[in-house]
Design a protein around this motif. Structure first.
Motif, PDB file in Angstrom:
ATOM      1  N   PRO A   2      29.540   7.540  19.760  1.00  0.00           N
ATOM      2  CA  PRO A   2      28.564   7.668  20.845  1.00  0.00           C
ATOM      3  C   PRO A   2      27.135   7.825  20.320  1.00  0.00           C
ATOM      4  O   PRO A   2      26.901   8.384  19.248  1.00  0.00           O
ATOM      5  N   GLN A  70      21.904   9.006  28.923  1.00  0.00           N
ATOM      6  CA  GLN A  70      22.662   7.772  28.748  1.00  0.00           C
ATOM      7  C   GLN A  70      23.443   7.867  27.450  1.00  0.00           C
ATOM      8  O   GLN A  70      22.883   8.194  26.403  1.00  0.00           O
ATOM      9  N   THR A  72      25.954   5.680  24.994  1.00  0.00           N
ATOM     10  CA  THR A  72      26.563   4.417  24.594  1.00  0.00           C
ATOM     11  C   THR A  72      27.703   4.775  23.651  1.00  0.00           C
ATOM     12  O   THR A  72      27.499   5.519  22.689  1.00  0.00           O
ATOM     13  N   SER A  73      28.901   4.275  23.925  1.00  0.00           N
ATOM     14  CA  SER A  73      30.059   4.773  23.197  1.00  0.00           C
ATOM     15  C   SER A  73      31.146   3.714  23.036  1.00  0.00           C
ATOM     16  O   SER A  73      31.231   2.761  23.808  1.00  0.00           O
ATOM     17  N   THR A  74      32.007   3.953  22.051  1.00  0.00           N
ATOM     18  CA  THR A  74      33.234   3.175  21.892  1.00  0.00           C
ATOM     19  C   THR A  74      34.440   3.996  22.326  1.00  0.00           C
ATOM     20  O   THR A  74      35.540   3.463  22.400  1.00  0.00           O
ATOM     21  N   ASN A  77      36.381   5.683  27.383  1.00  0.00           N
ATOM     22  CA  ASN A  77      36.226   4.713  28.470  1.00  0.00           C
ATOM     23  C   ASN A  77      37.418   4.730  29.438  1.00  0.00           C
ATOM     24  O   ASN A  77      37.930   3.693  29.823  1.00  0.00           O
ATOM     25  N   VAL A 109      27.623   3.679  28.865  1.00  0.00           N
ATOM     26  CA  VAL A 109      27.677   2.277  28.467  1.00  0.00           C
ATOM     27  C   VAL A 109      28.730   2.186  27.363  1.00  0.00           C
ATOM     28  O   VAL A 109      28.644   2.894  26.353  1.00  0.00           O
ATOM     29  N   PHE A 110      29.720   1.331  27.561  1.00  0.00           N
ATOM     30  CA  PHE A 110      30.787   1.203  26.569  1.00  0.00           C
ATOM     31  C   PHE A 110      30.687  -0.136  25.859  1.00  0.00           C
ATOM     32  O   PHE A 110      30.474  -1.174  26.487  1.00  0.00           O
ATOM     33  N   VAL A 111      30.829  -0.071  24.537  1.00  0.00           N
ATOM     34  CA  VAL A 111      30.691  -1.250  23.687  1.00  0.00           C
ATOM     35  C   VAL A 111      31.847  -1.284  22.686  1.00  0.00           C
ATOM     36  O   VAL A 111      32.564  -0.296  22.512  1.00  0.00           O
ATOM     37  N   ASP A 115      29.754  -3.939  17.813  1.00  0.00           N
ATOM     38  CA  ASP A 115      28.392  -3.826  18.343  1.00  0.00           C
ATOM     39  C   ASP A 115      27.559  -2.808  17.570  1.00  0.00           C
ATOM     40  O   ASP A 115      26.402  -2.556  17.919  1.00  0.00           O
ATOM     41  N   TRP A 116      28.117  -2.209  16.537  1.00  0.00           N
ATOM     42  CA  TRP A 116      27.416  -1.177  15.762  1.00  0.00           C
ATOM     43  C   TRP A 116      27.273  -1.580  14.301  1.00  0.00           C
ATOM     44  O   TRP A 116      28.182  -2.159  13.713  1.00  0.00           O
TER      45      TRP A 116
END
Length: 124
Positions: A2, A70, A72-74, A77, A109-111, A115-116
């Protein structure tokens, strides 16, 4: 992995900003189940003119203490996990900093892992 962004109107003390970041981090570890040490948080302060929000949208009553969080995480979810995270953040901010629930907006926001890049131009 995250990554959290916390945006608020400038003028809060460094201790206040650190406490908000700590609460979000605890939620990331305890609720989203990221590994301990996965601490990447940016706190952005803005003039009142540059943090634009509708104080009454959806029936809320937002004050100048409004903040946007906000993440953003893997991980995390799942519907129940997201809802538990929202509740944890709202409850902890109220208990520890007396932040009103109406002043807290959270966006997830899930990726995917690809994406990292953690550094050296290499994918995760």
């Amino acid at each position: 992995m995250p990554f959290a962004r916390i945006d608020l109107i400038q003028g809060k003390t460094p201790e206040y900003r650190a406490a908000v970041a700590d609460i979000v981090y605890r939620g990331v570890i305890d609720i989203l189940k990221a590994p301990d040490g996965d601490r990447f948080v940016v706190v952005g302060e803005h003039t009142a003119e540059n943090l634009i929000y509708d104080p009454k949208f959806l029936g809320f009553s937002r004050s100048p203490d409004f903040m946007l969080i906000q993440v953003t995480s893997t991980v995390g979810n799942e519907r129940d996990t997201k809802f538990a995270f929202y509740r944890f953040i709202a409850d902890e901010l109220k208990t520890k900093l007396a932040i009103r629930a109406d002043d807290i907006m959270i966006n997830m926001v899930f990726v995917d892992k690809e994406d990292w890049s953690f550094g050296d131009g290499q994918p995760w």
